[in-house]
Scaffold this motif. Structure first.
Motif, PDB file in Angstrom:
ATOM      1  N   ILE A 137       0.813  -1.217   0.000  1.00  0.00           N
ATOM      2  CA  ILE A 137       0.000   0.000   0.000  1.00  0.00           C
ATOM      3  C   ILE A 137       0.851   1.273   0.000  1.00  0.00           C
ATOM      4  O   ILE A 137       0.532   2.238  -0.692  1.00  0.00           O
ATOM      5  CB  ILE A 137      -1.021  -0.021   1.160  1.00  0.00           C
ATOM      6  CG1 ILE A 137      -2.100   1.040   0.938  1.00  0.00           C
ATOM      7  CG2 ILE A 137      -0.326   0.115   2.501  1.00  0.00           C
ATOM      8  CD1 ILE A 137      -3.310   0.871   1.840  1.00  0.00           C
ATOM      9  N   ARG A 154      -4.315   5.932   3.486  1.00  0.00           N
ATOM     10  CA  ARG A 154      -5.688   6.094   3.984  1.00  0.00           C
ATOM     11  C   ARG A 154      -6.671   6.239   2.823  1.00  0.00           C
ATOM     12  O   ARG A 154      -7.741   5.639   2.828  1.00  0.00           O
ATOM     13  CB  ARG A 154      -5.762   7.308   4.898  1.00  0.00           C
ATOM     14  CG  ARG A 154      -7.116   7.533   5.485  1.00  0.00           C
ATOM     15  CD  ARG A 154      -7.111   8.691   6.457  1.00  0.00           C
ATOM     16  NE  ARG A 154      -8.438   8.849   7.022  1.00  0.00           N
ATOM     17  CZ  ARG A 154      -8.886   9.958   7.531  1.00  0.00           C
ATOM     18  NH1 ARG A 154      -8.123  11.023   7.567  1.00  0.00           N
ATOM     19  NH2 ARG A 154     -10.101  10.029   8.024  1.00  0.00           N
ATOM     20  N   ARG A 180      -7.176   2.865   1.138  1.00  0.00           N
ATOM     21  CA  ARG A 180      -8.091   2.008   1.901  1.00  0.00           C
ATOM     22  C   ARG A 180      -9.532   2.458   1.681  1.00  0.00           C
ATOM     23  O   ARG A 180     -10.442   1.633   1.574  1.00  0.00           O
ATOM     24  CB  ARG A 180      -7.719   2.021   3.382  1.00  0.00           C
ATOM     25  CG  ARG A 180      -6.449   1.230   3.689  1.00  0.00           C
ATOM     26  CD  ARG A 180      -6.215   1.066   5.185  1.00  0.00           C
ATOM     27  NE  ARG A 180      -5.901   2.320   5.856  1.00  0.00           N
ATOM     28  CZ  ARG A 180      -4.683   2.844   5.972  1.00  0.00           C
ATOM     29  NH1 ARG A 180      -3.639   2.220   5.458  1.00  0.00           N
ATOM     30  NH2 ARG A 180      -4.502   3.984   6.609  1.00  0.00           N
ATOM     31  N   HIS A 181      -9.728   3.764   1.588  1.00  0.00           N
ATOM     32  CA  HIS A 181     -11.064   4.315   1.335  1.00  0.00           C
ATOM     33  C   HIS A 181     -11.558   3.890  -0.053  1.00  0.00           C
ATOM     34  O   HIS A 181     -12.711   3.480  -0.208  1.00  0.00           O
ATOM     35  CB  HIS A 181     -11.022   5.833   1.479  1.00  0.00           C
ATOM     36  CG  HIS A 181     -12.354   6.493   1.481  1.00  0.00           C
ATOM     37  ND1 HIS A 181     -13.303   6.280   2.455  1.00  0.00           N
ATOM     38  CD2 HIS A 181     -12.907   7.364   0.609  1.00  0.00           C
ATOM     39  CE1 HIS A 181     -14.381   6.985   2.182  1.00  0.00           C
ATOM     40  NE2 HIS A 181     -14.171   7.655   1.069  1.00  0.00           N
ATOM     41  N   GLU A 188     -10.653   1.294  -1.665  1.00  0.00           N
ATOM     42  CA  GLU A 188     -10.901  -0.143  -1.606  1.00  0.00           C
ATOM     43  C   GLU A 188     -12.234  -0.424  -0.918  1.00  0.00           C
ATOM     44  O   GLU A 188     -13.024  -1.245  -1.381  1.00  0.00           O
ATOM     45  CB  GLU A 188      -9.750  -0.843  -0.881  1.00  0.00           C
ATOM     46  CG  GLU A 188      -9.805  -2.350  -1.021  1.00  0.00           C
ATOM     47  CD  GLU A 188      -8.537  -3.050  -0.595  1.00  0.00           C
ATOM     48  OE1 GLU A 188      -8.595  -4.280  -0.447  1.00  0.00           O
ATOM     49  OE2 GLU A 188      -7.491  -2.389  -0.405  1.00  0.00           O
ATOM     50  N   GLN A 189     -12.503   0.265   0.172  1.00  0.00           N
ATOM     51  CA  GLN A 189     -13.765   0.101   0.874  1.00  0.00           C
ATOM     52  C   GLN A 189     -14.944   0.476  -0.025  1.00  0.00           C
ATOM     53  O   GLN A 189     -16.012  -0.122   0.050  1.00  0.00           O
ATOM     54  CB  GLN A 189     -13.778   0.944   2.140  1.00  0.00           C
ATOM     55  CG  GLN A 189     -15.001   0.739   3.003  1.00  0.00           C
ATOM     56  CD  GLN A 189     -14.939   1.573   4.281  1.00  0.00           C
ATOM     57  OE1 GLN A 189     -14.266   2.594   4.337  1.00  0.00           O
ATOM     58  NE2 GLN A 189     -15.643   1.131   5.293  1.00  0.00           N
ATOM     59  N   ARG A 225      -1.725  -5.564   2.598  1.00  0.00           N
ATOM     60  CA  ARG A 225      -2.388  -5.470   1.304  1.00  0.00           C
ATOM     61  C   ARG A 225      -1.332  -5.485   0.204  1.00  0.00           C
ATOM     62  O   ARG A 225      -0.312  -4.804   0.306  1.00  0.00           O
ATOM     63  CB  ARG A 225      -3.187  -4.171   1.197  1.00  0.00           C
ATOM     64  CG  ARG A 225      -4.435  -4.124   2.023  1.00  0.00           C
ATOM     65  CD  ARG A 225      -5.086  -2.737   1.864  1.00  0.00           C
ATOM     66  NE  ARG A 225      -6.415  -2.698   2.395  1.00  0.00           N
ATOM     67  CZ  ARG A 225      -6.720  -2.421   3.661  1.00  0.00           C
ATOM     68  NH1 ARG A 225      -5.760  -2.153   4.527  1.00  0.00           N
ATOM     69  NH2 ARG A 225      -7.977  -2.407   4.058  1.00  0.00           N
TER      70      ARG A 225
END
Length: 129
Positions: free
Chosen positions: A3, A15, A18-19, A21-22, A36
């Motif tokens: 990442i 961050r 991750r957002h 990905e979410q 990841r």
């Protein structure tokens, strides 16, 4: 790539990744240590996501462009659905600008009234606080 490497290659943060990905815009595998791991194509996808966000779209808007995020999204002909999303977002931005302009004009008018026009409103370049 991990990442942090993807973040560095795309000029974003872990961050934000991750957002994304979410939100279902990118995906990763998990290494045995739980980190990841992204493939090289993720760089293109994240750059396209960032390009669309910088153009004023939201993450929800970007979902419409999923089929073309792995290519040159700027050169791809717009789909009817993608064009509709972009036009809708443009209308929202135009409305926000109109509201902010009206508020600014009221404030400028109040300053002129209170100072007898002697002290003009201070203007700063966009982006400076």
């Amino acid at each position: 790539m991990r990442i942090g490497e993807l973040a560095g290659a795309t000029g974003t943060t872990a961050r934000a990744l991750r957002h994304y990905e979410q939100a279902g815009l990118i995906s990763s595998e998990r290494a045995s240590n739980g980190y990841r791991v992204y493939d090289e194509q993720a760089v293109v996808r994240v750059r396209n996501i960032r390009r669309l966000l910088a153009a004023g779209l939201t993450l929800d808007d970007v979902r419409v462009f999923l089929p073309c995020l792995d290519g040159d999204v700027a050169a791809a002909p717009p789909s009817d659905k993608g064009l509709r999303v972009a036009l809708d977002r443009l209308a929202v931005l135009d409305e926000r600008i109109a509201v902010q302009t009206a508020v600014r004009d009221k404030l400028a008018s109040a300053i002129r009234e209170r100072t007898g026009g002697r002290i003009p409103p201070v203007t700063r370049p966009v982006g400076n606080h």
